[in-house]
Design an enzyme around this catalytic site. Structure first.
Site, short mmCIF file in Angstrom:
data_model
loop_
_atom_site.label_atom_id
_atom_site.label_comp_id
_atom_site.label_asym_id
_atom_site.label_seq_id
_atom_site.Cartn_x
_atom_site.Cartn_y
_atom_site.Cartn_z
N ARG A 90 -11.77 8.43 -3.04
CA ARG A 90 -11.56 9.76 -2.19
C ARG A 90 -13.54 10.27 -3.10
NH1 ARG A 90 -9.25 12.47 -7.54
NH2 ARG A 90 -8.12 11.04 -7.08
N ASN A 93 -2.88 9.09 -7.07
CA ASN A 93 -2.45 10.49 -7.28
C ASN A 93 -0.81 9.29 -6.89
OD1 ASN A 93 -3.50 12.79 -7.72
ND2 ASN A 93 -4.61 11.90 -5.65
N ASP A 113 1.04 -0.93 0.63
CA ASP A 113 0.31 -0.16 0.39
C ASP A 113 0.74 1.12 0.05
OD1 ASP A 113 -2.60 1.53 0.90
OD2 ASP A 113 -2.05 1.95 2.28
N LEU A 114 0.70 1.86 -0.35
CA LEU A 114 0.85 3.77 -0.13
C LEU A 114 0.70 4.41 1.00
CD1 LEU A 114 3.73 5.56 -1.78
CD2 LEU A 114 1.33 6.28 -2.98
N ASP A 115 -0.11 4.76 1.57
CA ASP A 115 0.43 6.09 2.21
C ASP A 115 0.27 5.09 3.52
OD1 ASP A 115 -0.54 8.00 0.71
OD2 ASP A 115 -2.63 7.05 0.25
N LYS A 140 -8.87 6.02 5.93
CA LYS A 140 -7.66 5.24 5.30
C LYS A 140 -7.76 4.24 4.63
CE LYS A 140 -4.23 5.30 8.99
NZ LYS A 140 -3.42 4.52 10.36
N GLY A 141 -7.57 4.40 3.78
CA GLY A 141 -7.61 3.48 2.71
C GLY A 141 -8.79 3.29 1.69
N ILE A 142 -9.61 4.58 2.32
CA ILE A 142 -11.15 4.72 1.72
C ILE A 142 -11.18 5.66 0.37
CG2 ILE A 142 -13.03 5.63 2.03
CD1 ILE A 142 -12.40 3.52 3.86
N LYS A 196 -10.33 -1.58 -1.78
CA LYS A 196 -10.59 -2.57 -0.30
C LYS A 196 -11.60 -2.75 0.18
CE LYS A 196 -5.19 -1.39 -1.48
NZ LYS A 196 -4.38 -0.42 -0.47
N GLU A 219 0.01 -3.38 4.84
CA GLU A 219 -0.76 -2.84 4.13
C GLU A 219 -1.28 -2.20 6.18
OE1 GLU A 219 -3.42 -0.71 3.77
OE2 GLU A 219 -4.09 -1.77 1.75
N ASP A 220 -1.83 -0.41 6.63
CA ASP A 220 -2.02 0.18 7.95
C ASP A 220 -3.13 0.10 7.66
OD1 ASP A 220 -2.10 2.10 5.68
OD2 ASP A 220 -1.99 3.29 7.08
N THR A 229 1.34 10.35 3.90
CA THR A 229 0.58 11.77 2.98
C THR A 229 -0.90 12.34 4.01
OG1 THR A 229 -0.67 9.60 1.80
CG2 THR A 229 1.52 11.06 0.83
N SER A 251 -2.55 0.91 -4.57
CA SER A 251 -2.80 2.01 -3.98
C SER A 251 -4.13 2.71 -4.14
CB SER A 251 -2.14 3.08 -3.63
OG SER A 251 -2.72 4.27 -3.22
N ALA A 252 -5.38 2.79 -3.65
CA ALA A 252 -7.04 3.56 -3.86
C ALA A 252 -5.98 4.74 -4.27
CB ALA A 252 -7.52 3.32 -2.63
N SER A 253 -5.62 5.46 -4.18
CA SER A 253 -4.89 6.94 -4.62
C SER A 253 -4.49 6.52 -6.00
CB SER A 253 -3.42 7.21 -3.56
OG SER A 253 -3.66 8.39 -4.52
C1 G6P Z 1 -5.88 6.09 -0.22
C2 G6P Z 1 -5.56 6.45 1.46
C3 G6P Z 1 -6.96 7.50 1.22
C4 G6P Z 1 -7.34 8.58 0.18
C5 G6P Z 1 -7.00 7.35 -0.79
C6 G6P Z 1 -7.28 7.90 -2.20
O1 G6P Z 1 -5.88 4.96 0.42
O2 G6P Z 1 -5.63 6.39 2.59
O3 G6P Z 1 -6.95 8.59 2.58
O4 G6P Z 1 -8.72 8.78 0.06
O5 G6P Z 1 -5.88 6.52 -1.54
O6 G6P Z 1 -6.59 8.91 -2.60
P1 G6P Z 1 -6.65 10.01 -3.91
O7 G6P Z 1 -5.03 10.26 -3.74
O8 G6P Z 1 -6.82 8.89 -5.32
O9 G6P Z 1 -7.77 10.85 -3.53
MG MG Z 2 -2.51 3.23 3.72
#
Ligand code: G6P
Ligand code: MG
Length: 216
Positions: A50, A119, A10-12, A46-48, A146, A170-171, A18, A115-117
Site C-alpha cells: 500500500r 486486509n 497469493d490472495l489478490d 499488483k503485489g505492491i 515481494k 502467484e499472479d 480484489t 499476501s502483501a495485503s
Molecule cells: C496485494 C495487491 C496490491 C496491494 C497489496 C496491499 O499485493 O496485489 O495491489 O496494494 O496487496 O494491500 P492492502 O490491502 O494491505 O492495502
Molecule cells: Mg496477486
C-alpha cells in the site's frame, strides 16, 4: 520432478479478484488530488504494498506530499477499500480456488497464504476461506515486500516444510520472483509472456490438478 508437500497462495488475483476494488479506491484518491488513474496504472501495482503503491501514484500524478500527508492518504484509500471488501462473500472466490484448496488438503499437503495485503484476514473471513489455510502470512507478518522471499520463507517455516518442497501460486511478477528467490517452485496465474519465470503458467486455479504438482 519435485516432491511437493505444501502449497502457498497469493490472495489478490489468485484466490479472489480484489484488483477492481483497489482500482476504484486509488482512482477516487487520485481524482480528489486532481489527476487520473487508469486500469493500466492499476496493473503495475499488483503485489505492491500500500505504502509503495501510494508513492508510485503520487509520482505518476506529479504530486509531492509529506510523510504525514501520505499516511493520511493511505488511510483514506484503505477505508474505502475496506468498505468495499466488507461486502465480499463466498461467491466472490475465483473459479476453482476453493475446490483446489480442498483437494490439496485432502491429499495431506499443507496450505499457507502469502499476501502483501494487510486486509487478508478480513477477506478470508468474509469469503469463508480461513479454515482452508494451515498458516496465514500477510502484510502484517513481514518487514520486506515481494520480490523479497521473506513472506514465503516464513510461510514454509510456519508449515514446517522445506522451501524446495513448496510451490507458490502467484499472479504478479514480483511474487514469482519472490518464490524463485526462496528456492521454491512457482505456478503463475495469468499470461505466460509476463510470468515467464514460473515453472508452469495457468489461467486460473480451475485449471490446476494434483497430478500437475508432481511434474513441477
Ligand atoms: C496485494 C495487491 C496490491 C496491494 C497489496 C496491499 O499485493 O496485489 O495491489 O496494494 O496487496 O494491500 P492492502 O490491502 O494491505 O492495502
Ligand atoms: Mg496477486
Amino acid at each position: 520432478m519435485s516432491e511437493i508437500k505444501a502449497c502457498l497462495f497469493d490472495l489478490d488475483g489468485v484466490i479472489v479478484d480484489t484488483a477492481v476494488y483497489h482500482y476504484r479506491a486509488w482512482k477516487r484518491l487520485a481524482n480528489e488530488l486532481g489527476f487520473d488513474f487508469t486500469e493500466e496504472d492499476n496493473e503495475k501495482l499488483k503485489g505492491i504494498s500500500r505504502v509503495r503503491s501510494l508513492e508510485l501514484i503520487l509520482e505518476w500524478g506529479g504530486v509531492v506530499k509529506s510523510e504525514e500527508e501520505r499516511s493520511e492518504l493511505a488511510t483514506r484509500k484503505n477505508d474505502w477499500y475496506v468498505e468495499m471488501v466488507s461486502s465480499m462473500e463466498p461467491e466472490d472466490i475465483l473459479p476453482g480456488a476453493a475446490e483446489f484448496l480442498r483437494k490439496v488438503k485432502a491429499a495431506g499437503l499443507k496450505t499457507a497464504l502469502g499476501s502483501a495485503s494487510k486486509n487478508s484476514g478480513l477477506i478470508l473471513e468474509k469469503t469463508g476461506l480461513l479454515p482452508l489455510f494451515d498458516a496465514v502470512l500477510d502484510g502484517n507478518s513481514v518487514a520486506t515486500s515481494k520480490p523479497d522471499p521473506e513472506i514465503f520463507l516464513k510461510g514454509a517455516e510456519a508449515l514446517g516444510v522445506r522451501p524446495e518442497n513448496c510451490v507458490v501460486f502467484e499472479d504478479a511478477v514480483a511474487g514469482i520472483d519472490a518464490a524463485k528467490a526462496g528456492g521454491m517452485k512457482a505456478v503463475g496465474i495469468g499470461s505466460a509472456q509476463v510470468l515467464y519465470k514460473a515453472d508452469l503458467v495457468i489461467r486460473g486455479l480451475f485449471e490446476m490438478s494434483l497430478e500437475q504438482l508432481d511434474n513441477l
